[in-house]
Scaffold this active site. Structure first.
Site, PDB file in Angstrom:
ATOM      1  N   TRP A 322       0.847  -1.209   0.000  1.00  0.00           N
ATOM      2  CA  TRP A 322       0.000   0.000   0.000  1.00  0.00           C
ATOM      3  C   TRP A 322       0.879   1.254   0.000  1.00  0.00           C
ATOM      4  O   TRP A 322       0.564   2.250  -0.649  1.00  0.00           O
ATOM      5  CB  TRP A 322      -0.894   0.006   1.253  1.00  0.00           C
ATOM      6  N   HIS A 323       2.009   1.172   0.703  1.00  0.00           N
ATOM      7  CA  HIS A 323       2.869   2.349   0.813  1.00  0.00           C
ATOM      8  C   HIS A 323       3.582   2.700  -0.482  1.00  0.00           C
ATOM      9  O   HIS A 323       3.972   3.854  -0.673  1.00  0.00           O
ATOM     10  CB  HIS A 323       3.897   2.164   1.932  1.00  0.00           C
ATOM     11  N   GLY A 324       3.775   1.725  -1.342  1.00  0.00           N
ATOM     12  CA  GLY A 324       4.438   2.051  -2.596  1.00  0.00           C
ATOM     13  C   GLY A 324       4.651   0.832  -3.464  1.00  0.00           C
ATOM     14  O   GLY A 324       4.788  -0.292  -2.960  1.00  0.00           O
ATOM     15  N   PHE A 480       2.042   8.145  -1.444  1.00  0.00           N
ATOM     16  CA  PHE A 480       1.461   6.816  -1.203  1.00  0.00           C
ATOM     17  C   PHE A 480       0.005   6.732  -1.631  1.00  0.00           C
ATOM     18  O   PHE A 480      -0.604   7.693  -1.954  1.00  0.00           O
ATOM     19  CB  PHE A 480       1.592   6.447   0.274  1.00  0.00           C
TER      20      PHE A 480
END
Lengths: 480, 368
Positions: A322-324, A480
């Site tokens: 999800w963060h990247g 993000f």
């Protein structure tokens, strides 16, 4: 529009002034207009995505609630999931997966290629898609009734204080507030301004200053040695915290000025006594989202032990993704998953260790020891989070063991920034420890010395103006 | 009482901010609150040198002469078709703190000198449907640091573009689309951050406080803007240097150009010259203006040498037969400062030397 931009400095007083001058029943319209404007300042074409997501979830929510047929409900939920996750996949993950599939094709000499496109990642897409997803899922689960007012629902999706970097609000908390009529409350507004200033302090005095050192080392790690790499990672630990929690504080403070209560997103994570505790304090709106919509549906801890551990690992790996869209983020998430599983495996040994060294008899010492140990584990994981790719992450790790001379440790453009950075971190830690132990914020809030609040505010504003780094910089979590 | 005070403070700041929001989009409103008015060319809208405005520190204030009326708007400025000599170039030609170079030429020669602020003369000539029977001269000036960019891979297409603007693209878009686009551009103005910043720096309300804070930060902690990272003080003046000539870019004064790169740039200047001759019967006189770093870099860094870009370029231009004006050596040997300390542009001495050298070159080409 960035919170630390002049544009926002001009935008907010205009919105707040009109907000309090307007009849309360039309305030939603002003806020919706302001929120769309706020987003469109970045790139006005991408407002279509928010509008699309809003429309799909508005009708899906009503449809799910009204339908008596379970299959129809499922199909409508699937439509909402497909639209939101599809949008997210298309803009954020398509290139990553495309690249990796092409690498696989190449490895196995397959003459096929996934076409790649150069998309601009829409700011905040991970935040607002998750927020709307939780809305339709909650309606499907019967925990929430739909919002029939399209304008208010659109505002829930796009509310400008938390639109581009959270907190990821739940409809149960935020939607009803859009029907409330908030009056001009002196104490609430002052508290909101105070919180905003604390957020700005963390962002422009600490995070943006540390960024210079961190960027220098992480952009060319091969030029630096262990001393620089260790310090840069230490600085990054505070940069990311101050950057993101600073954003959250500004968002919560902005909303509070107008009367809206957003959820707490950070609760002094670096004082956590374990990784599990860390995740109850760090990016709370996201970790509870993953708990409620990924971990529990997978079975949570009410399954066989191996499955429980697998659920933890999957949840954290997905959280990393999800963060990247990079392997480094996946490793970061997986590492945290592993930490948690390892803590389960070694639970008895921990207890034995504490008993053996009689740490249970010295709770303060135990607490310090646990916080330091947790920080070290989190610190290691940040290397993967910050590095541009896995090769650079391993270069940084290798550097940590090379303490040969590589020049002065102070590589700031202005040498004084090293001292200001360290002082800033010290101030932050002292404030957080006082808050953890003595609820400093509540004490200031309810103090009978009314001028204390204004003095605190004045000191903060003066420090922000004099020591703030005002070259425009993005908030890290925008990506993000 | 407290509530009323806070309410008033919020409404007043809301009103001021709303004014600011409108002002950056409407020039008369903007100028109304500025102690130094916004001009059409940004190098003309400051009192203390353009670099001062990046860091706003009082210690770097340098008085530069006020703006003179621009030559191109004067009665003596000829129409394009009537002119004997055409001059095109960047902000150095447009800089009007002294009599502009084109006017000096016009006054010194028995010839009508046309001037246009443009680094793409072909585009301007095409737009004006310029057709020329007699051969004329075109003087083209460009600041040294921009030459590798203008005559590099990316921008060179624009330099040689002879297509009139109005003939390009689909101009028949409906007026609704046109106006919607215009409205969006005004609402989501991409220069807003820059103009808000100028508003804070130069407005009557907060301009003084803003520069006082910058000065305090400089005096207490040594902070200067990243736009002007290098500075020094000589006995008679402060010196600021713009960031774009530092680092590993082709505009940097120490970037190590290979021989091939220099040849390539010279080749493109030659191509530019040929194109002017083929399309418009114009003979090019190229006048690169040395960058401030080139002449004064030893003030801030006596160790790193100049990369020798201009002398090496001249060598190649000689081989290609391109007419050029060498300002590098006269500037190095000048008795007076040829650049301002806190501005990127030339002083009276700088523009006088440039005029003198250009007249010498024109004389050699038979212009009296």
């Amino acid at each position: 529009m960035l919170f630390n931009s002049l544009e926002f400095l001009f935008f907010l007083p205009i919105v707040v002034s009109i907000y309090f001058l307007m009849p309360p029943k039309f305030r939603w319209a002003l806020l919706l207009l302001a929120s769309y404007y706020f987003y469109m300042c970045w790139d006005y074409r991408y407002i279509v995505l928010i509008m699309g997501s809003t429309t799909v979830d508005y009708f899906a929510g009503i449809g799910i609630h009204r339908s008596r047929n379970k299959t129809v409900k499922k199909w409508l939920l699937a439509a909402s999931l497909t639209a939101n996750l599809g949008l997210l996949f298309f803009f954020k993950y398509y290139t990553f997966f495309g690249n990796n599939i092409n690498l696989l094709f190449e490895r196995f000499n397959l003459f096929a290629e996934v076409p790649l496109y150069d998309f601009l990642l829409p700011v905040g897409i991970s935040f607002y898609t998750f927020q709307t997803l939780s809305y339709t899922i909650d309606i499907y689960r019967g925990k929430q009734t739909p919002e029939y007012h399209l304008g208010r629902f659109a505002l829930f999706v796009s509310f400008f204080p938390q639109l581009v970097a959270g907190p990821i609000e739940r409809s149960v908390n935020l939607l009803p507030q859009f029907r409330e009529q908030f009056s001009f409350d002196y104490n609430r507004i002052r508290d909101g301004i105070l919180l905003m200033c604390w957020g700005f302090f963390k962002k422009v005095v600490i995070a943006d200053r540390l960024a210079e050192y961190v960027n220098k080392v992480y952009e060319t790690p091969e030029l630096f040695n262990g001393m620089h790499s260790a310090l840069a990672t230490f600085f990054f630990s505070f940069q990311i915290y101050c950057d993101f929690s600073g954003y959250s504080d500004i968002a919560i403070g902005t909303a509070l000025i107008m009367g809206y209560r957003l959820m707490t997103n950070f609760r002094r994570p670096y004082l956590a006594s374990s990784i599990r505790d860390f995740w109850q304090r760090w990016h709370i709106s996201l970790s509870t989202w993953f708990r409620d919509y990924v971990y529990i549906p997978l079975g949570g801890n009410r399954v066989a032990k191996w499955r429980w551990q697998l659920n933890l690992f999957i949840t954290f790996t997905v959280s990393g993704l999800w963060h990247g869209a990079e392997w480094t983020f996946i490793i970061w998430g997986a590492l945290h998953g592993f930490y948690l599983i390892f803590a389960i495996w070694t639970h008895k040994q921990h207890a034995m260790f504490n008993t053996m060294f009689r740490l249970n008899n010295h709770p303060a010492l135990l607490s310090v020891f646990q916080s330091i140990a947790t920080f070290i584990l989190v610190y290691i994981s940040w290397i993967f989070f910050r590095a541009a790719n896995t090769t650079e992450a391993f270069t940084i790790i290798a550097n940590l063991f090379n303490w040969s001379d590589a020049g002065s440790i102070n590589i700031f453009r202005f040498p004084v920034d090293m001292y200001i950075s360290l002082a800033g971190i010290a101030v932050l830690l002292v404030v957080e420890i006082l808050e953890e132990r003595y609820q400093l914020y509540r004490k200031i809030k309810f103090t009978s010395y009314k001028s204390l609040k204004w003095i605190t505010l004045a000191i903060l504003i003066f420090t922000i103006i004099i020591l703030g780094v005002w070259d425009e910089s993005d908030f890290l979590y925008f990506q993000f | 009482m407290n509530t009323r005070l806070l309410k008033t403070a919020i409404y007043v700041s809301g009103l001021l901010c709303f004014y600011g929001f409108l002002a950056i989009r409407i020039e008369p409103l903007y100028n109304l609150v500025l102690s130094e008015k916004k001009q059409t060319s940004y190098w003309d809208d400051n009192k203390h040198g353009e670099l001062y405005y990046f860091n706003n520190v009082w210690d770097f204030r340098e008085e530069i002469p006020p703006v003179e009326p621009k030559y191109q708007y004067s009665e003596e400025h000829p129409e394009l078709e009537e002119a004997d000599i055409l001059t095109y170039g960047d902000s150095f030609l447009d800089f009007s703190r002294h009599t502009q170079l084109s006017k000096r030429l016009n006054d010194s020669l028995n010839a009508d000198v046309f001037y246009e602020y443009s680094v793409y003369p072909q585009k301007h000539l095409a737009n004006k449907n310029y057709e020329n029977q007699d051969q004329k001269l075109l003087v083209y000036t460009r600041t040294e640091r921009w030459i590798p960019i203008t005559f590099g891979e990316d921008e060179f297409g624009d330099v040689l573009d002879n297509t009139p603007s109005r003939k390009k693209g689909n101009t028949e878009s409906s007026s609704l689309i046109k106006y919607s686009k215009k409205l969006l551009d005004i609402l989501f103005y991409d220069r807003s951050e820059e103009l808000y910043s100028a508003l804070l720096q130069r407005s009557y309300v907060v301009g003084y406080i803003n520069s006082a804070i910058s000065t305090l930060k400089f005096r207490w902690f040594g902070y200067v803007s990243s736009f002007t990272p290098r500075y020094t003080f000589t006995e008679d003046r402060p010196w600021l240097f713009f960031h774009d000539q530092l680092g590993d870019t082709k505009s940097s004064y120490y970037y190590q150009f290979t021989d091939d790169e220099i040849k390539q740039i010279a080749g493109k200047i030659h191509e530019f010259s040929e194109d002017l001759s083929d399309h418009y019967n114009l003979e090019l006189v190229f006048m690169p203006v040395p960058s401030k770093f080139t002449i004064y870099h030893d003030l801030i860094d006596p160790v790193t040498p100049y990369n020798g870009f201009l002398p090496r370029l001249f060598e190649q231009l000689d081989k290609k037969g391109v007419h050029y004006v060498n300002l590098y050596h006269p500037y190095l040997n000048a008795d007076e400062y040829v650049f301002y300390g806190t501005d990127e542009h030339w002083t009276e001495a700088g523009v006088s030397i440039a005029t003198h050298e250009l007249l010498k070159e024109l004389k050699e080409l038979g212009v009296q």
